[in-house]
Motif scaffolding. Structure first.
Motif, mmCIF file in Angstrom:
data_model
loop_
_atom_site.group_PDB
_atom_site.id
_atom_site.type_symbol
_atom_site.label_atom_id
_atom_site.label_comp_id
_atom_site.label_asym_id
_atom_site.label_seq_id
_atom_site.Cartn_x
_atom_site.Cartn_y
_atom_site.Cartn_z
ATOM 1 N N LEU A 124 0.815 -1.251 0.075
ATOM 2 C CA LEU A 124 0.074 -0.093 -0.070
ATOM 3 C C LEU A 124 0.932 1.183 -0.078
ATOM 4 O O LEU A 124 0.402 2.336 -0.610
ATOM 5 C CB LEU A 124 -0.943 -0.040 1.468
ATOM 6 C CG LEU A 124 -1.921 -0.860 1.140
ATOM 7 C CD1 LEU A 124 -2.736 -0.978 2.621
ATOM 8 C CD2 LEU A 124 -2.956 -1.024 0.123
ATOM 9 N N ASP A 125 1.846 1.192 0.558
ATOM 10 C CA ASP A 125 2.744 2.580 0.770
ATOM 11 C C ASP A 125 4.007 2.515 0.180
ATOM 12 O O ASP A 125 4.342 1.408 -0.316
ATOM 13 C CB ASP A 125 2.936 2.926 2.106
ATOM 14 C CG ASP A 125 3.371 1.615 3.180
ATOM 15 O OD1 ASP A 125 3.806 0.948 2.653
ATOM 16 O OD2 ASP A 125 3.149 1.872 4.337
ATOM 17 N N ASP A 126 4.820 3.579 0.164
ATOM 18 C CA ASP A 126 6.033 3.612 -0.655
ATOM 19 C C ASP A 126 7.230 2.538 -0.187
ATOM 20 O O ASP A 126 7.794 1.986 -1.013
ATOM 21 C CB ASP A 126 6.739 5.103 -0.649
ATOM 22 C CG ASP A 126 5.814 6.075 -1.402
ATOM 23 O OD1 ASP A 126 5.124 5.590 -2.202
ATOM 24 O OD2 ASP A 126 5.978 7.294 -0.941
ATOM 25 N N ARG B 76 5.661 -0.842 -1.430
ATOM 26 C CA ARG B 76 5.696 -0.908 -2.990
ATOM 27 C C ARG B 76 7.179 -1.072 -3.284
ATOM 28 O O ARG B 76 7.358 -1.772 -4.692
ATOM 29 C CB ARG B 76 5.117 0.399 -3.677
ATOM 30 C CG ARG B 76 3.467 0.096 -3.481
ATOM 31 C CD ARG B 76 2.778 1.364 -3.831
ATOM 32 N NE ARG B 76 2.947 1.870 -5.163
ATOM 33 C CZ ARG B 76 2.049 1.300 -6.126
ATOM 34 N NH1 ARG B 76 1.237 0.342 -5.822
ATOM 35 N NH2 ARG B 76 2.303 1.780 -7.348
ATOM 36 N N PRO C 14 -1.168 1.064 -10.272
ATOM 37 C CA PRO C 14 -0.709 2.594 -9.958
ATOM 38 C C PRO C 14 -1.364 3.132 -8.571
ATOM 39 O O PRO C 14 -0.676 3.817 -7.769
ATOM 40 C CB PRO C 14 -1.311 3.313 -11.167
ATOM 41 C CG PRO C 14 -1.351 2.257 -12.228
ATOM 42 C CD PRO C 14 -1.764 0.992 -11.616
ATOM 43 N N ASP C 15 -2.545 2.923 -8.352
ATOM 44 C CA ASP C 15 -3.244 3.280 -7.073
ATOM 45 C C ASP C 15 -3.832 1.846 -6.388
ATOM 46 O O ASP C 15 -4.642 1.317 -6.704
ATOM 47 C CB ASP C 15 -4.379 4.102 -7.564
ATOM 48 C CG ASP C 15 -5.100 4.933 -6.220
ATOM 49 O OD1 ASP C 15 -4.850 4.126 -5.214
ATOM 50 O OD2 ASP C 15 -5.569 5.761 -6.369
ATOM 51 N N PRO C 16 -3.123 1.479 -5.390
ATOM 52 C CA PRO C 16 -3.274 0.351 -4.819
ATOM 53 C C PRO C 16 -4.776 0.294 -3.993
ATOM 54 O O PRO C 16 -5.470 -0.583 -3.995
ATOM 55 C CB PRO C 16 -2.098 0.110 -3.746
ATOM 56 C CG PRO C 16 -1.612 1.448 -3.556
ATOM 57 C CD PRO C 16 -1.609 2.093 -4.863
ATOM 58 N N VAL C 17 -5.027 1.558 -3.433
ATOM 59 C CA VAL C 17 -6.464 1.591 -2.772
ATOM 60 C C VAL C 17 -7.474 1.494 -3.887
ATOM 61 O O VAL C 17 -8.508 0.766 -3.792
ATOM 62 C CB VAL C 17 -6.432 2.761 -1.975
ATOM 63 C CG1 VAL C 17 -7.821 2.866 -1.328
ATOM 64 C CG2 VAL C 17 -5.227 2.671 -0.841
ATOM 65 N N ALA C 18 -7.343 2.202 -5.025
ATOM 66 C CA ALA C 18 -8.393 2.003 -5.925
ATOM 67 C C ALA C 18 -8.486 0.519 -6.521
ATOM 68 O O ALA C 18 -9.516 0.108 -6.847
ATOM 69 C CB ALA C 18 -8.299 3.107 -6.993
ATOM 70 N N ASP D 184 -10.618 -1.447 -4.364
ATOM 71 C CA ASP D 184 -12.026 -0.967 -4.708
ATOM 72 C C ASP D 184 -12.470 -1.961 -5.949
ATOM 73 O O ASP D 184 -13.512 -2.336 -5.842
ATOM 74 C CB ASP D 184 -12.124 0.624 -4.569
ATOM 75 C CG ASP D 184 -13.400 0.947 -4.653
ATOM 76 O OD1 ASP D 184 -14.522 0.200 -4.213
ATOM 77 O OD2 ASP D 184 -13.644 2.136 -5.276
ATOM 78 N N PRO E 109 -2.246 4.574 5.060
ATOM 79 C CA PRO E 109 -2.893 3.731 3.831
ATOM 80 C C PRO E 109 -3.699 2.534 4.210
ATOM 81 O O PRO E 109 -4.373 2.094 3.654
ATOM 82 C CB PRO E 109 -1.454 3.360 3.072
ATOM 83 C CG PRO E 109 -0.427 3.538 4.054
ATOM 84 C CD PRO E 109 -0.928 4.680 5.083
ATOM 85 N N ARG F 160 -7.218 3.966 4.878
ATOM 86 C CA ARG F 160 -7.930 4.064 3.660
ATOM 87 C C ARG F 160 -8.077 2.848 3.027
ATOM 88 O O ARG F 160 -9.496 2.659 2.469
ATOM 89 C CB ARG F 160 -6.933 4.786 2.509
ATOM 90 C CG ARG F 160 -6.586 6.386 2.811
ATOM 91 C CD ARG F 160 -6.208 7.079 1.837
ATOM 92 N NE ARG F 160 -4.515 6.669 1.358
ATOM 93 C CZ ARG F 160 -3.604 6.815 1.840
ATOM 94 N NH1 ARG F 160 -3.585 7.901 2.873
ATOM 95 N NH2 ARG F 160 -2.400 6.424 1.365
#
Length: 232
Positions: free
Chosen positions: A7-9, A12, A29-33, A36, A60, A63
């Motif tokens: 989730l975070d730098d 990743r 590119p966007d792990p939280v998206a 979802d 994160p 989120r």
């Protein structure tokens, strides 16, 4: 459980290092998206999904937990991964040696109203897993997901130490392995690598149903009586 996803730098970056040595990792590119999107794809499926997440910092996790809550899914904090890169980043099993950081992640997830699982592993030198289970439960974890490795009895010790729902994992393939873990005190079992094998899933589902329909009581073990419970 889907994932695990970094989730975070720091996680990743660790995941990219793992890919560089030919391991497969989720790196959208966007792990939280991505969480979802994946949970949305399961919206019509009659099950409660979960997402295993790797992170070093609470934000994160919060989120991702909010997304899981919106979908009625479980967010699972990964304190299990043993890959060197992930541990060096401060995630995975390294969290088992730092209860304060692990509990901060649990509190962040629980604060979003999500059902929170923590995946842990046995056989980590210097780690008192029942104590970790007590700590994360106090921080808001609803589930402790135990990779038993070759230490099945530790499942009983964890079950005796926490009021959380205990899920046992490792080598779950058939009636015998299901009954072994449930007899130790687990509330459920999870299937790992053969989860895409319908025959394995059918055997496991049948064995679990048989147990909870009432024929497993005679096999159940009191972890404390067996010497596996917490001390006074």
């Amino acid at each position: 459980f889907l994932g695990g996803i970094a989730l975070d730098d720091p996680t990743r970056a660790a995941a990219r290092d793992l890919v560089a040595r030919d391991r497969e990792e989720f790196l959208p590119p966007d792990p939280v998206a991505f969480v979802d999107d994946q949970l949305s794809a399961l919206a019509a499926v009659p099950l409660q999904a979960g997402f295993n997440v790797r992170a070093v910092s609470p934000d994160p996790v919060a989120r991702a937990a909010a997304v899981c809550h919106d979908h009625g899914a479980v967010v699972e904090i990964n304190a299990h991964c043993r890959q060197d890169e992930m541990c060096a980043a401060g995630a995975g099993e390294s969290l088992l040696r730092d209860s304060d950081r692990l509990c901060a992640l649990v509190r962040a997830a629980a604060g979003e109203g999500a059902t929170v699982s923590v995946k842990v592993r046995t056989e980590l030198a210097g780690v008192d897993l029942p104590a970790v289970a007590r700590d994360v439960t106090a921080a808001g974890a609803d589930i402790v997901h135990v990779d038993a490795m070759d230490s099945e009895s530790v499942v009983g010790e964890v079950a005796a130490a926490t009021d959380a729902h205990v899920v046992a994992n490792n080598g779950v393939r058939d009636r015998a392995t299901v009954r072994e873990y449930l007899a130790c005190g687990a509330d459920a079992v999870s299937v790992g690598r053969p989860s895409d094998d319908p025959d394995v899933l059918e055997r496991v589902a049948t064995a679990v149903a048989e147990w909870f329909d009432g024929d497993g009581a005679a096999d159940a073990v009191d972890p404390a009586a067996a010497g596996g419970g917490p001390g006074p």
